[in-house]
Each structure stands twice: as C-alpha cells, then as structure tokens.
Design an enzyme around this catalytic site. Structure first.
Site, mmCIF file in Angstrom:
data_model
loop_
_atom_site.group_PDB
_atom_site.id
_atom_site.type_symbol
_atom_site.label_atom_id
_atom_site.label_comp_id
_atom_site.label_asym_id
_atom_site.label_seq_id
_atom_site.Cartn_x
_atom_site.Cartn_y
_atom_site.Cartn_z
ATOM 1 N N HIS A 64 0.765 -1.020 0.154
ATOM 2 C CA HIS A 64 -0.143 0.006 -0.018
ATOM 3 C C HIS A 64 0.969 1.260 0.085
ATOM 4 O O HIS A 64 1.448 1.402 0.838
ATOM 5 C CB HIS A 64 -1.012 -0.020 1.275
ATOM 6 C CG HIS A 64 -1.828 1.053 1.454
ATOM 7 N ND1 HIS A 64 -2.020 1.781 2.459
ATOM 8 C CD2 HIS A 64 -2.785 1.604 0.522
ATOM 9 C CE1 HIS A 64 -3.008 2.850 2.263
ATOM 10 N NE2 HIS A 64 -3.557 2.605 1.106
ATOM 11 N N HIS A 98 -0.552 10.940 -2.263
ATOM 12 C CA HIS A 98 -1.709 10.574 -1.910
ATOM 13 C C HIS A 98 -2.651 11.710 -1.692
ATOM 14 O O HIS A 98 -3.794 11.655 -2.041
ATOM 15 C CB HIS A 98 -1.359 9.882 -0.576
ATOM 16 C CG HIS A 98 -2.846 9.478 0.084
ATOM 17 N ND1 HIS A 98 -3.393 10.532 1.080
ATOM 18 C CD2 HIS A 98 -3.595 8.381 0.061
ATOM 19 C CE1 HIS A 98 -4.518 9.951 1.428
ATOM 20 N NE2 HIS A 98 -4.742 8.784 0.992
HETATM 21 O O1 G3P Z 1 -6.819 1.865 -2.426
HETATM 22 C C1 G3P Z 1 -6.948 1.553 -1.162
HETATM 23 C C2 G3P Z 1 -6.568 2.722 -0.092
HETATM 24 O O2 G3P Z 1 -5.233 3.195 -0.659
HETATM 25 C C3 G3P Z 1 -7.496 3.806 -0.084
HETATM 26 O O3 G3P Z 1 -7.263 4.761 0.849
HETATM 27 O O4 G3P Z 1 -6.555 6.910 1.584
HETATM 28 O O5 G3P Z 1 -4.955 4.869 1.466
HETATM 29 O O6 G3P Z 1 -5.748 6.173 -0.563
HETATM 30 P P1 G3P Z 1 -6.077 5.744 0.823
HETATM 31 CA CA CA Z 2 -4.652 4.835 -2.210
#
Ligand code: G3P
Ligand code: CA
Length: 243
Positions: free
Chosen positions: A6, A49
């Site tokens: 992630h 992000h």
């Molecule tokens: O794509 C899954 C997740 O990344 C969504 O939340 O805030 O980490 O982008 P965020």
């Molecule tokens: Ca994300």
C-alpha cells in the site's frame, strides 16, 4: 490471501516514493503495488496521496497549483536514505515495468474525488497503453463517475470500486462501471461471505505509515479470508512475505 504493498512499503519508508516502490518490488510473492495519482498545474501525473503537499514535504499548497518542476524541488525526507522527491507516474512505470511484465500488478488510485481533474482518466489510460501494461493495471477511485468514465474509454480495464463499506462498493457497482472487484476498508465488511462470493475483495488498512515506528502486532490473515477478503493492501507487506 493476496498481498499488495500500500503506497509501496510505506511503514518503513516514506509512502509513494521511489524508495518505497523499490523495496516493494524486491518482495517475492507480492501480488501488486498500490499508489495514488494527482495532476500538476501543467497536467503531469504525479504519485502522491494527498491533494496538498504539506504532510509529506516541506512545501505548502495544492498539487494542482504547482508545475512539475516546482514540485520536483520539494523533498520527502527518509532518515538515513537519500531524500526523495514526488515521483511522476512515468518514473514509477520505468522502475516497475519489467517486474510487471513478469506478473506484478499495479493498482493506480485516481485521487479525483476532491479535485475532479479534467482529463485524468484519458491521460493515465493513454500512458499505460504506451507502456503496453494494460493487463497489469487495476484502476480504482472513490469517485463513481470516474470509474464509469474509465470503463467507457477502456472497456477491458480491470476496475476496483473504492469505498469505506463493502456494501457501498457493491452499490456503486450497480452503476455503469461494471467492476467485479470491491476495495473496502478492512473494517467495512458489513456483508456476509456468501454475499461476497464471486467478487474480488481487496481490503485496505489505514494508519501506521512512515515515520511511525513499526508495531509488534501482526494480522491474522486467515480470519480476514474467512470474512470474504481475497486481497489486502498492507503498509508493511514485508512482514508477511520473504525478501
Ligand atoms: O486503495 C486503497 C486505499 O489506498 C484507499 O485509501 O486513503 O490509503 O488512499 P487511501
Ligand atoms: Ca490509495
């Protein structure tokens, strides 16, 4: 259970940086890497992000108000590792394309719920086509209209529907994006495993990002799998895989 990195390996290294992606690409058994894209003032696709640069760099302001060369002057500090900059999507694709041709997937999350970046879908689809990586991409967004647009311009695209609750992901899927992959928060599994059968359910986790220190707790992936989750996006995938 399939494991994704992630924002790259974002617990031990700064999220969405070349360093975090390099570390993820070294992991054996990793299904894929997730990242987030925004557009600059001059229309370049960058990997970050937040809509703003404030949290991850020494700068202040919205990504959309910086040109790429202005953004590139900002630093993302990484302790003993060299300071990083906000990567372009091209830099990340250059880094990962060989691994991707070997099967590694890339989940590109279009961060267009706050700023509905005009033309973002066309730009990213066109770029992925140029790299010949269509088979290896999962597109996702919290924004249902963007998912519909992606489906329209790339009928074969693999799309993941993002929302907090899995029931909301399913509901959005009843619109025009035709996706079979649901991307809920891991705490948002509000449907029984029976109702999720036939779907790919990729659950994401928030928190525990660099520079926060790694915790001792480890997830029980078997429990998550029994709830109908097929894949997890982890900030620390290296704890669950071999380097
Ligand atoms: O794509 C899954 C997740 O990344 C969504 O939340 O805030 O980490 O982008 P965020
Ligand atoms: Ca994300």
């Amino acid at each position: 259970m399939k494991i994704w990195a992630h924002r790259g390996c974002s617990q031990r290294y700064p999220e969405n940086t070349m360093l975090a992606f390099e570390k993820a690409a070294e992991l054996k058994g990793l299904t894929g890497i997730e990242l987030d894209i925004q557009l600059t003032k001059d229309g370049e696709i960058v990997v970050i992000h937040d809509e703003r640069v404030d949290r991850t760099t020494e700068g202040a302001g919205y990504v959309k108000d910086f040109t790429l060369s202005e953004l590139k002057r900002l630093h993302i500090y990484a302790d003993e590792n060299p300071a990083q900059s906000i990567p372009t999507i091209n830099e990340v694709l250059d880094l990962l394309q060989d691994r991707m041709k070997g099967g590694l997937k890339l989940n590109i999350e279009l961060k267009n719920s706050v700023n509905p970046y005009e033309g973002m879908e066309e730009k990213i689809v066109e770029l992925i086509g140029r790299y010949g990586l269509q088979e290896n991409i999962v597109y996702s967004s919290f924004y249902a209209l963007s998912l519909e647009k992606l489906r329209e311009i790339e009928p074969q695209a693999e799309i993941g529907i993002l929302d907090t609750k899995v029931s909301d992901c399913l509901y959005k899927g009843k619109g025009g994006c035709g996706a079979k992959a649901l991307h809920p928060c891991w705490q948002g599994i509000d449907l029984s495993p029976e109702k999720l059968q036939g779907y790919t359910v990729r659950a994401w986790f928030s928190g525990h990002l660099y520079p926060e220190k790694p915790t001792g707790t480890k997830l029980d992936l078997d429990v998550l799998e029994k709830r109908g989750i097929t894949d997890v996006f982890l900030n620390e995938p290296e704890r669950y895989l071999l380097v």
